[in-house]
Design a protein around this motif. Structure first.
Motif, PDB file in Angstrom:
ATOM      1  N   LEU A 133       0.841  -1.195   0.000  1.00 46.89           N
ATOM      2  CA  LEU A 133       0.000   0.000   0.000  1.00 46.89           C
ATOM      3  C   LEU A 133       0.876   1.244   0.000  1.00 46.89           C
ATOM      4  O   LEU A 133       0.549   2.255  -0.634  1.00 46.89           O
ATOM      5  CB  LEU A 133      -0.920  -0.011   1.231  1.00 46.89           C
ATOM      6  N   GLU A 134       2.019   1.161   0.657  1.00 46.75           N
ATOM      7  CA  GLU A 134       2.945   2.287   0.705  1.00 46.75           C
ATOM      8  C   GLU A 134       3.434   2.654  -0.695  1.00 46.75           C
ATOM      9  O   GLU A 134       3.559   3.840  -1.044  1.00 46.75           O
ATOM     10  CB  GLU A 134       4.136   1.926   1.598  1.00 46.75           C
ATOM     11  N   ALA A 135       3.699   1.646  -1.523  1.00 52.00           N
ATOM     12  CA  ALA A 135       4.159   1.898  -2.888  1.00 52.00           C
ATOM     13  C   ALA A 135       3.060   2.531  -3.731  1.00 52.00           C
ATOM     14  O   ALA A 135       3.312   3.456  -4.505  1.00 52.00           O
ATOM     15  CB  ALA A 135       4.631   0.597  -3.528  1.00 52.00           C
ATOM     16  N   ILE A 136       1.834   2.034  -3.562  1.00 52.30           N
ATOM     17  CA  ILE A 136       0.708   2.595  -4.307  1.00 52.30           C
ATOM     18  C   ILE A 136       0.504   4.058  -3.920  1.00 52.30           C
ATOM     19  O   ILE A 136       0.322   4.930  -4.773  1.00 52.30           O
ATOM     20  CB  ILE A 136      -0.589   1.806  -4.033  1.00 52.30           C
ATOM     21  N   ARG A 168      -9.398   9.247  -6.257  1.00 48.01           N
ATOM     22  CA  ARG A 168     -10.818   9.065  -6.553  1.00 48.01           C
ATOM     23  C   ARG A 168     -11.132   9.334  -8.013  1.00 48.01           C
ATOM     24  O   ARG A 168     -12.179   8.923  -8.523  1.00 48.01           O
ATOM     25  CB  ARG A 168     -11.654   9.993  -5.662  1.00 48.01           C
ATOM     26  N   LYS A 169     -10.209  10.026  -8.710  1.00 42.38           N
ATOM     27  CA  LYS A 169     -10.414  10.334 -10.128  1.00 42.38           C
ATOM     28  C   LYS A 169      -9.352   9.665 -10.995  1.00 42.38           C
ATOM     29  O   LYS A 169      -9.047  10.126 -12.093  1.00 42.38           O
ATOM     30  CB  LYS A 169     -10.393  11.855 -10.336  1.00 42.38           C
ATOM     31  N   THR A 170      -8.804   8.563 -10.477  1.00 43.17           N
ATOM     32  CA  THR A 170      -7.747   7.847 -11.182  1.00 43.17           C
ATOM     33  C   THR A 170      -8.138   6.389 -11.367  1.00 43.17           C
ATOM     34  O   THR A 170      -8.594   5.740 -10.428  1.00 43.17           O
ATOM     35  CB  THR A 170      -6.425   7.936 -10.396  1.00 43.17           C
ATOM     36  N   ILE A 171      -7.953   5.868 -12.589  1.00 41.64           N
ATOM     37  CA  ILE A 171      -8.220   4.456 -12.870  1.00 41.64           C
ATOM     38  C   ILE A 171      -6.882   3.719 -12.928  1.00 41.64           C
ATOM     39  O   ILE A 171      -5.953   4.142 -13.609  1.00 41.64           O
ATOM     40  CB  ILE A 171      -8.960   4.263 -14.207  1.00 41.64           C
ATOM     41  N   PHE A 172      -6.800   2.607 -12.195  1.00 39.85           N
ATOM     42  CA  PHE A 172      -5.578   1.808 -12.095  1.00 39.85           C
ATOM     43  C   PHE A 172      -5.784   0.471 -12.792  1.00 39.85           C
ATOM     44  O   PHE A 172      -6.655  -0.302 -12.419  1.00 39.85           O
ATOM     45  CB  PHE A 172      -5.239   1.617 -10.613  1.00 39.85           C
ATOM     46  N   PHE A 173      -4.966   0.205 -13.824  1.00 36.18           N
ATOM     47  CA  PHE A 173      -5.049  -1.037 -14.592  1.00 36.18           C
ATOM     48  C   PHE A 173      -3.872  -1.935 -14.225  1.00 36.18           C
ATOM     49  O   PHE A 173      -2.717  -1.513 -14.313  1.00 36.18           O
ATOM     50  CB  PHE A 173      -4.987  -0.746 -16.101  1.00 36.18           C
ATOM     51  N   ASP A 174      -4.151  -3.183 -13.831  1.00 40.75           N
ATOM     52  CA  ASP A 174      -3.075  -4.106 -13.462  1.00 40.75           C
ATOM     53  C   ASP A 174      -3.544  -5.538 -13.672  1.00 40.75           C
ATOM     54  O   ASP A 174      -4.743  -5.822 -13.555  1.00 40.75           O
ATOM     55  CB  ASP A 174      -2.660  -3.884 -11.998  1.00 40.75           C
ATOM     56  N   ASP A 175      -2.611  -6.432 -13.963  1.00 42.73           N
ATOM     57  CA  ASP A 175      -2.953  -7.841 -14.154  1.00 42.73           C
ATOM     58  C   ASP A 175      -2.872  -8.643 -12.865  1.00 42.73           C
ATOM     59  O   ASP A 175      -3.263  -9.820 -12.832  1.00 42.73           O
ATOM     60  CB  ASP A 175      -2.016  -8.474 -15.191  1.00 42.73           C
ATOM     61  N   ALA A 221      -6.072   2.024  -1.583  1.00 45.27           N
ATOM     62  CA  ALA A 221      -5.529   3.385  -1.697  1.00 45.27           C
ATOM     63  C   ALA A 221      -6.545   4.358  -2.265  1.00 45.27           C
ATOM     64  O   ALA A 221      -6.258   5.548  -2.397  1.00 45.27           O
ATOM     65  CB  ALA A 221      -4.277   3.370  -2.574  1.00 45.27           C
ATOM     66  N   GLY A 222      -7.736   3.859  -2.619  1.00 43.54           N
ATOM     67  CA  GLY A 222      -8.802   4.738  -3.084  1.00 43.54           C
ATOM     68  C   GLY A 222      -8.928   4.866  -4.585  1.00 43.54           C
ATOM     69  O   GLY A 222      -9.703   5.695  -5.074  1.00 43.54           O
ATOM     70  N   LEU A 223      -8.173   4.058  -5.344  1.00 49.84           N
ATOM     71  CA  LEU A 223      -8.217   4.129  -6.799  1.00 49.84           C
ATOM     72  C   LEU A 223      -9.418   3.371  -7.362  1.00 49.84           C
ATOM     73  O   LEU A 223      -9.926   2.437  -6.742  1.00 49.84           O
ATOM     74  CB  LEU A 223      -6.939   3.516  -7.391  1.00 49.84           C
ATOM     75  N   HIS A 224      -9.860   3.773  -8.557  1.00 44.48           N
ATOM     76  CA  HIS A 224     -10.816   2.963  -9.321  1.00 44.48           C
ATOM     77  C   HIS A 224      -9.970   1.894  -9.992  1.00 44.48           C
ATOM     78  O   HIS A 224      -8.980   2.200 -10.656  1.00 44.48           O
ATOM     79  CB  HIS A 224     -11.544   3.810 -10.366  1.00 44.48           C
ATOM     80  N   THR A 225     -10.309   0.617  -9.829  1.00 43.70           N
ATOM     81  CA  THR A 225      -9.414  -0.464 -10.217  1.00 43.70           C
ATOM     82  C   THR A 225      -9.978  -1.332 -11.340  1.00 43.70           C
ATOM     83  O   THR A 225     -11.179  -1.613 -11.386  1.00 43.70           O
ATOM     84  CB  THR A 225      -9.110  -1.356  -9.006  1.00 43.70           C
ATOM     85  N   VAL A 226      -9.067  -1.771 -12.222  1.00 47.19           N
ATOM     86  CA  VAL A 226      -9.441  -2.628 -13.345  1.00 47.19           C
ATOM     87  C   VAL A 226      -8.450  -3.784 -13.441  1.00 47.19           C
ATOM     88  O   VAL A 226      -7.250  -3.560 -13.644  1.00 47.19           O
ATOM     89  CB  VAL A 226      -9.442  -1.848 -14.678  1.00 47.19           C
ATOM     90  N   ILE A 227      -8.926  -5.014 -13.269  1.00 46.43           N
ATOM     91  CA  ILE A 227      -8.075  -6.189 -13.432  1.00 46.43           C
ATOM     92  C   ILE A 227      -8.001  -6.506 -14.925  1.00 46.43           C
ATOM     93  O   ILE A 227      -9.022  -6.555 -15.611  1.00 46.43           O
ATOM     94  CB  ILE A 227      -8.607  -7.401 -12.624  1.00 46.43           C
TER      95      ILE A 227
END
Length: 305
Positions: free
Chosen positions: A216-219, A231-238, A249-255
């Protein structure tokens, strides 16, 4: 008219609060290209060879140890450092990434066009080193698709750089050693700069401790460095565990790489190429301004390290 009036009020409120999304944060490996390309397995093989030949770890222990350290510390490298193994970070990355089969990566004009059509800020967030990030983006034709790259060196600056944070108030080191602005205001995020100073004061350095996803510290550090509103950021990760941390961390997340939602994921994409169909609101935010952004001249990617 009552319903229409309420809709108009809601629309006005939405406009007053600005666009829904302001930044897209992308993992790189196995996200911008599929796992099937084989770089992941080649990377693991190189890490195991480094452990065997450079660190002289017992051959029978290497595969199990490699996997366990990855699971516990985020990357095998971080785990090796935590166990007290001493080696040069650049030499490790040269050994592990320098011999990857990059020829399997080809230009992807379809994804390039999608990325260039995105009106929001776009930033790469990878655990890999800057040389690997630059090579992947070049091979795929994405060098000018992203505002910057948050990578290993960004989160784990060399000690001599970390010790001179005051001299870097308005600059971040990028590929080639040239100073360039980092973040939208041209400064290293004050909170992150202070964190590095505190770590140094407490005797913590990148020599013994590696900051990387999925911590979480890195994020949170990446959020500070990119100077974005989570809250206005989309995070894409596999990675499912990276997605869970991103959500914390409060991001909008997409697997990415899965059609099934994982814990903490707001969306699931079998392929990053499906982004337009899955999240059309990315393109709906800007309205007429979008065309101006698409037509504007793109800039060469900065690597914030």
């Amino acid at each position: 008219m009552g319903s229409l009036g309420n809709l108009l009020k809601m629309d006005a409120a939405g406009r007053a609060n600005g666009p829904k999304y302001e930044c897209l944060l992308f993992d790189m490996d196995d996200t911008l290209y599929p796992l099937s390309f084989g770089l992941n397995m080649a990377c693991r093989k190189n890490i195991e060879e480094f452990m065997l030949h450079q660190l002289h770890i017992e051959e029978s222990e290497v595969p199990r140890m490699c996997l366990e350290l990855y699971r516990e510390h985020g990357t095998t490298m971080a785990g090796l450092k935590a166990l007290g193994y001493e080696f040069d970070n650049d030499e490790f990355h040269a050994f592990v990434h320098g011999r990857l089969p990059y020829e399997t990566l080809k230009p992807d004009p379809v994804l390039r066009n999608i990325l260039l059509s995105v009106p929001q800020r776009k930033i790469i967030f990878t655990n890999a080193d800057k040389a690997h990030a630059a090579e992947v983006l070049k091979r795929m034709g994405f060098e000018d698709c992203f505002e910057g790259v948050i990578c290993f060196e960004t989160l784990n600056p060399p000690l001599e750089i970390a010790n001179n944070m005051d001299a870097l108030d308005n600059d971040a080191m990028i590929a080639g050693g040239e100073p360039e602005p980092s973040g939208s205001d041209g400064t290293i995020a004050t909170g992150y700069k202070n964190k590095i100073k505190n770590d140094l004061d407490n005797g913590i350095s990148s020599k013994s401790r590696i900051l990387c996803k999925p911590s979480l510290e890195a994020i949170e550090a990446a959020i500070q460095i990119a100077n974005v509103d989570p809250r206005k950021t989309i995070f894409f990760d596999d990675s499912a565990r990276n997605i869970a941390s991103g959500k914390a961390a409060g991001l909008h997340t997409v697997i990415v790489g899965s059609s099934v939602l994982v814990p903490g994921a707001d969306n699931a994409l079998r392929s990053i190429h499906n982004i337009k169909e899955a999240i059309p609101e990315i393109w709906e935010d800007e309205g007429e301004e979008m065309e101006q952004v698409i037509q504007s001249t793109t800039v060469e990617t900065m690597i914030l390290a």
